[in-house]
Design a protein around this motif. Structure first.
Motif, PDB file in Angstrom:
ATOM      1  N   PRO A 244       0.816  -1.233   0.000  1.00 21.69           N
ATOM      2  CA  PRO A 244       0.000   0.000   0.000  1.00 21.69           C
ATOM      3  C   PRO A 244       0.842   1.272   0.000  1.00 21.69           C
ATOM      4  CG  PRO A 244      -0.887  -1.604   1.551  1.00 21.69           C
ATOM      5  CD  PRO A 244       0.441  -2.124   1.111  1.00 21.69           C
ATOM      6  N   LEU A 245       2.011   1.213   0.604  1.00 22.55           N
ATOM      7  CA  LEU A 245       2.892   2.382   0.623  1.00 22.55           C
ATOM      8  C   LEU A 245       3.392   2.692  -0.784  1.00 22.55           C
ATOM      9  CD1 LEU A 245       4.220   4.387   2.637  1.00 22.55           C
ATOM     10  CD2 LEU A 245       6.176   2.843   2.715  1.00 22.55           C
ATOM     11  N   ALA A 246       3.792   1.623  -1.521  1.00 19.12           N
ATOM     12  CA  ALA A 246       4.248   1.824  -2.894  1.00 19.12           C
ATOM     13  C   ALA A 246       3.124   2.361  -3.769  1.00 19.12           C
ATOM     14  CB  ALA A 246       4.789   0.508  -3.458  1.00 19.12           C
ATOM     15  N   GLU A 247       1.910   1.851  -3.559  1.00 23.11           N
ATOM     16  CA  GLU A 247       0.776   2.317  -4.353  1.00 23.11           C
ATOM     17  C   GLU A 247       0.448   3.770  -4.048  1.00 23.11           C
ATOM     18  OE1 GLU A 247      -2.318  -0.393  -3.375  1.00 23.11           O
ATOM     19  OE2 GLU A 247      -1.359  -2.122  -4.365  1.00 23.11           O
ATOM     20  N   ARG A 248       0.531   4.163  -2.786  1.00 21.14           N
ATOM     21  CA  ARG A 248       0.233   5.552  -2.411  1.00 21.14           C
ATOM     22  C   ARG A 248       1.249   6.513  -3.041  1.00 21.14           C
ATOM     23  NH1 ARG A 248      -2.756   7.332   1.998  1.00 21.14           N
ATOM     24  NH2 ARG A 248      -3.800   5.318   1.709  1.00 21.14           N
ATOM     25  N   LEU A 249       2.472   6.056  -3.198  1.00 20.38           N
ATOM     26  CA  LEU A 249       3.514   6.889  -3.799  1.00 20.38           C
ATOM     27  C   LEU A 249       3.551   6.763  -5.321  1.00 20.38           C
ATOM     28  CD1 LEU A 249       6.439   6.224  -1.283  1.00 20.38           C
ATOM     29  CD2 LEU A 249       5.090   8.316  -1.499  1.00 20.38           C
ATOM     30  N   GLY A 250       2.821   5.805  -5.864  1.00 18.11           N
ATOM     31  CA  GLY A 250       2.831   5.612  -7.306  1.00 18.11           C
ATOM     32  C   GLY A 250       4.095   4.944  -7.813  1.00 18.11           C
ATOM     33  N   LEU A 251       4.787   4.191  -6.951  1.00 21.55           N
ATOM     34  CA  LEU A 251       6.015   3.514  -7.366  1.00 21.55           C
ATOM     35  C   LEU A 251       5.686   2.237  -8.119  1.00 21.55           C
ATOM     36  CD1 LEU A 251       8.265   3.866  -4.177  1.00 21.55           C
ATOM     37  CD2 LEU A 251       8.208   5.322  -6.212  1.00 21.55           C
ATOM     38  N   VAL A 252       6.417   1.993  -9.183  1.00 23.24           N
ATOM     39  CA  VAL A 252       6.297   0.763  -9.959  1.00 23.24           C
ATOM     40  C   VAL A 252       7.569  -0.042  -9.720  1.00 23.24           C
ATOM     41  CG1 VAL A 252       6.031  -0.244 -12.251  1.00 23.24           C
ATOM     42  CG2 VAL A 252       4.879   1.916 -11.685  1.00 23.24           C
ATOM     43  N   LEU A 253       7.447  -1.106  -8.922  1.00 19.14           N
ATOM     44  CA  LEU A 253       8.600  -1.910  -8.525  1.00 19.14           C
ATOM     45  C   LEU A 253       8.595  -3.212  -9.329  1.00 19.14           C
ATOM     46  CD1 LEU A 253       8.329  -1.304  -4.680  1.00 19.14           C
ATOM     47  CD2 LEU A 253       9.721  -0.067  -6.350  1.00 19.14           C
ATOM     48  N   MET A 254       9.262  -3.154 -10.458  1.00 16.53           N
ATOM     49  CA  MET A 254       9.289  -4.308 -11.347  1.00 16.53           C
ATOM     50  C   MET A 254      10.154  -5.412 -10.741  1.00 16.53           C
ATOM     51  SD  MET A 254       9.705  -2.424 -15.050  1.00 16.53           S
ATOM     52  CE  MET A 254      11.170  -1.533 -14.504  1.00 16.53           C
ATOM     53  N   PRO A 255       9.809  -6.683 -10.980  1.00 19.23           N
ATOM     54  CA  PRO A 255      10.641  -7.779 -10.483  1.00 19.23           C
ATOM     55  C   PRO A 255      11.945  -7.869 -11.262  1.00 19.23           C
ATOM     56  CG  PRO A 255       8.898  -8.625 -11.882  1.00 19.23           C
ATOM     57  CD  PRO A 255       8.621  -7.158 -11.716  1.00 19.23           C
ATOM     58  N   GLY A 256      12.929  -8.499 -10.654  1.00 16.46           N
ATOM     59  CA  GLY A 256      14.203  -8.702 -11.325  1.00 16.46           C
ATOM     60  C   GLY A 256      15.336  -7.932 -10.690  1.00 16.46           C
ATOM     61  N   THR A 257      16.531  -8.265 -11.136  1.00 15.22           N
ATOM     62  CA  THR A 257      17.765  -7.655 -10.627  1.00 15.22           C
ATOM     63  C   THR A 257      18.508  -6.982 -11.772  1.00 15.22           C
ATOM     64  OG1 THR A 257      17.943  -9.393  -8.953  1.00 15.22           O
ATOM     65  CG2 THR A 257      19.917  -8.080  -9.377  1.00 15.22           C
ATOM     66  N   VAL A 258      19.102  -5.826 -11.496  1.00 15.75           N
ATOM     67  CA  VAL A 258      19.839  -5.086 -12.517  1.00 15.75           C
ATOM     68  C   VAL A 258      21.189  -5.758 -12.760  1.00 15.75           C
ATOM     69  CG1 VAL A 258      20.833  -2.870 -13.163  1.00 15.75           C
ATOM     70  CG2 VAL A 258      18.713  -2.944 -11.828  1.00 15.75           C
ATOM     71  N   ILE A 259      21.488  -6.035 -14.031  1.00 15.32           N
ATOM     72  CA  ILE A 259      22.777  -6.589 -14.443  1.00 15.32           C
ATOM     73  C   ILE A 259      23.540  -5.492 -15.169  1.00 15.32           C
ATOM     74  CG2 ILE A 259      23.955  -8.370 -15.785  1.00 15.32           C
ATOM     75  CD1 ILE A 259      22.372  -9.453 -13.408  1.00 15.32           C
ATOM     76  N   ASP A 260      24.773  -5.246 -14.742  1.00 20.80           N
ATOM     77  CA  ASP A 260      25.566  -4.143 -15.289  1.00 20.80           C
ATOM     78  C   ASP A 260      26.911  -4.671 -15.795  1.00 20.80           C
ATOM     79  OD1 ASP A 260      26.707  -1.772 -15.992  1.00 20.80           O
ATOM     80  OD2 ASP A 260      26.546  -0.829 -14.026  1.00 20.80           O
ATOM     81  N   PRO A 261      27.111  -4.771 -17.112  1.00 23.52           N
ATOM     82  CA  PRO A 261      28.406  -5.229 -17.637  1.00 23.52           C
ATOM     83  C   PRO A 261      29.567  -4.344 -17.218  1.00 23.52           C
ATOM     84  CG  PRO A 261      26.730  -5.242 -19.358  1.00 23.52           C
ATOM     85  CD  PRO A 261      26.136  -4.529 -18.177  1.00 23.52           C
ATOM     86  N   ALA A 262      29.310  -3.043 -16.983  1.00 23.14           N
ATOM     87  CA  ALA A 262      30.384  -2.147 -16.559  1.00 23.14           C
ATOM     88  C   ALA A 262      30.935  -2.556 -15.205  1.00 23.14           C
ATOM     89  CB  ALA A 262      29.876  -0.704 -16.512  1.00 23.14           C
ATOM     90  N   ALA A 263      30.097  -3.110 -14.341  1.00 26.42           N
ATOM     91  CA  ALA A 263      30.568  -3.565 -13.033  1.00 26.42           C
ATOM     92  C   ALA A 263      31.529  -4.736 -13.197  1.00 26.42           C
ATOM     93  CB  ALA A 263      29.382  -3.961 -12.161  1.00 26.42           C
ATOM     94  N   GLU A 264      31.181  -5.661 -14.086  1.00 21.54           N
ATOM     95  CA  GLU A 264      32.051  -6.811 -14.317  1.00 21.54           C
ATOM     96  C   GLU A 264      33.393  -6.373 -14.877  1.00 21.54           C
ATOM     97  OE1 GLU A 264      31.448 -11.321 -16.077  1.00 21.54           O
ATOM     98  OE2 GLU A 264      30.344  -9.650 -16.985  1.00 21.54           O
ATOM     99  N   GLU A 265      33.391  -5.342 -15.715  1.00 16.47           N
ATOM    100  CA  GLU A 265      34.646  -4.819 -16.264  1.00 16.47           C
ATOM    101  C   GLU A 265      35.507  -4.181 -15.183  1.00 16.47           C
ATOM    102  OE1 GLU A 265      33.313  -2.150 -19.227  1.00 16.47           O
ATOM    103  OE2 GLU A 265      32.491  -3.722 -20.539  1.00 16.47           O
ATOM    104  N   MET A 266      34.881  -3.708 -14.106  1.00 12.52           N
ATOM    105  CA  MET A 266      35.607  -3.097 -12.991  1.00 12.52           C
ATOM    106  C   MET A 266      36.029  -4.126 -11.953  1.00 12.52           C
ATOM    107  SD  MET A 266      35.815   0.121 -13.701  1.00 12.52           S
ATOM    108  CE  MET A 266      36.202   0.856 -12.124  1.00 12.52           C
ATOM    109  N   GLY A 267      35.771  -5.415 -12.205  1.00 10.22           N
ATOM    110  CA  GLY A 267      36.206  -6.468 -11.294  1.00 10.22           C
ATOM    111  C   GLY A 267      35.253  -6.766 -10.164  1.00 10.22           C
ATOM    112  N   VAL A 268      34.000  -6.335 -10.280  1.00  7.49           N
ATOM    113  CA  VAL A 268      33.001  -6.637  -9.256  1.00  7.49           C
ATOM    114  C   VAL A 268      31.880  -7.437  -9.913  1.00  7.49           C
ATOM    115  CG1 VAL A 268      33.558  -4.618  -7.861  1.00  7.49           C
ATOM    116  CG2 VAL A 268      31.823  -4.434  -9.638  1.00  7.49           C
TER     117      VAL A 268
END
Length: 443
Positions: A244-268
């Protein structure tokens, strides 16, 4: 006749010496300074002088630094000259130096992180400062001059991260940094508290491990409807009663995790999204440090009347949002994954009940966890967010001044002419003037 002239000359000489000594004593007690530099680099801005006038009481600056620094050389002389500009207008500002090598316990107790770090104390409050410039010191003094006590509370009772906790997943290091900035922190268990206190600066919500009771969620919604400020750190897990808090704020919380190739290039790990862009906002003004958001979820929103939305941090411009379990070498699947860039942190703002309400939602609870908060500028960005949420973003901006007339360039012939004039010509003129005066007296 000669005796009379000698006595007269002796009295005149004594009078000149007495006048010189009196002038020296007067200038020593009340020194006069003029800044003749074209850009006035040896003077404070009027805004800095105005802040000093707001400080009614002594200020103590303790510098934890060795005498020599790889970057600044004679570090203490540099700091002493810089602070002297402030002491000119505030004589009760004291400067103390402590060598962290010789007194490691004092440095450890003060939680010093770098050589030359300053601890500024005023009326029981203190600020840490590791940047040596007028804007940074003036704004630190401005924050210390604020008399209102600011409380930061965090939701507790459902397995959330604690602002004063020492476990890897807790936010203890972040809490310490907030306390150094003058904030006071405390936990809030809504199953015991009648409501969220109205006098706090903001409430911090991290991801609960157990479902909130409906009555607890209602208390959060009332706090929101009254205009309370909120920092919400959201993990890629079920919301456990916070929907209900997310709905009151109008937040859209999509499922999934962010994958960032730049992080892998930095060794993380690739599921650490790196902050790659900071759109204009008071909490990210002049902020250009790398930030890392482990196991982040994207933050979206729906346009709602009255709310103003601003992206604070963008990430993964070459990445994507994956709903699959992390792999050693993740690959983008155009049929299942959502391409980047993604919003990692979002600010919301509106005017309600004649007050300015501010919300920040971050798609990573680990962003400020003890294990990860030391990465890049995570802690600095977190403190900036809290400063804005607490309406403590009043800053004084001072344009850097260049020393336009600090360098003189001479050709070799010009340098030789000046050297001969100073070393030979000027002494000869003095001798000649003495000979002329001697001949006049003889005649």
């Amino acid at each position: 006749m000669n005796l009379k002239r000698s006595v007269k000359n002796l009295l005149l000489t004594c009078a000149v010496f007495a006048a010189a000594i009196a002038a020296y004593l007067a200038l020593a007690a009340h020194p006069l300074r003029w800044d003749w530099s074209q850009s006035r680099i040896n003077s404070l801005e009027a805004s800095s002088v105005g802040v000093l006038k707001q400080l009614h009481g002594p200020v103590r600056i303790t510098v934890f630094g060795s005498e020599q620094d790889a970057r600044y050389g004679d570090l203490r002389s540099v700091i002493r000259a810089f602070v002297a500009l402030y002491q000119r207008y505030k004589p009760d500002m004291t400067l103390v130096f402590i060598n962290p090598v010789e007194q490691p316990d004092a440095a450890r107790q003060a939680e010093i992180q770098s050589n030359g770090e300053m601890v500024i104390e005023y009326q029981g409050k203190r600020e840490h400062l590791s940047v040596l410039n007028e804007q940074a010191l003036t704004n630190a003094l401005l924050r210390l001059s604020q008399e209102k006590e600011q409380w930061v509370m965090y939701l507790d009772g459902h397995g959330e991260r604690k602002l004063d906790g020492t476990a890897n997943h807790d936010l203890g290091e972040f809490g310490k940094r907030l306390q150094q900035r003058g904030f006071r922190i405390n936990s809030l268990n809504l199953s015991l508290a009648q409501d969220v206190p109205d006098n706090i600066s903001l409430l911090v919500i991290t991801h609960p491990q157990l479902d909130l009771l409906p009555g607890e969620t209602e208390k959060l919604l009332r706090f929101l409807d009254k205009g309370g400020n909120l920092l919400w750190l959201i993990d890629p897990e079920p919301l456990h009663g916070l929907q209900p808090l997310a709905e009151r704020l109008g937040l859209v919380l999509m499922p999934g995790t962010v994958i960032d190739p730049a992080a892998e290039e930095m060794g993380v790990p690739p599921n650490w999204a790196l902050g790659s862009g900071y759109p204009p906002h008071p909490s990210t003004r002049n902020f250009n440090l790398i930030t890392a958001f482990p196991f982040a979820r994207p933050i979206g929103w729906e346009e709602i009347a009255d709310w103003q939305h601003t992206t604070l941090v963008e990430g993964a411009p070459r990445g994507w949002v994956s709903t699959r379990s992390p792999q050693d070498k993740p690959k983008f699947d155009k049929n299942r994954d959502t391409p980047g860039p993604v919003t990692l942190a979002l600010a919301l703002q509106r005017n309600i009940n004649e007050r300015d309400q501010r919300i920040i939602a971050v798609g990573s609870g680990a962003f400020l966890a003890n294990t990860f908060s030391g990465n890049g500028g995570n802690l600095d960005l977190g403190v900036n967010m809290v400063g804005w949420l607490a309406s403590n973003d009043r800053q004084i901006f001072i344009e850097p001044r260049t020393a336009k007339d600090s360098i003189l360039l001479f050709s070799r012939s010009q340098l030789n002419t000046v050297s001969i004039g100073l070393l030979i010509g000027l002494p000869l003129l003095l001798v000649l003037a003495g000979l002329i005066q001697w001949r006049r007296r003889r005649s």
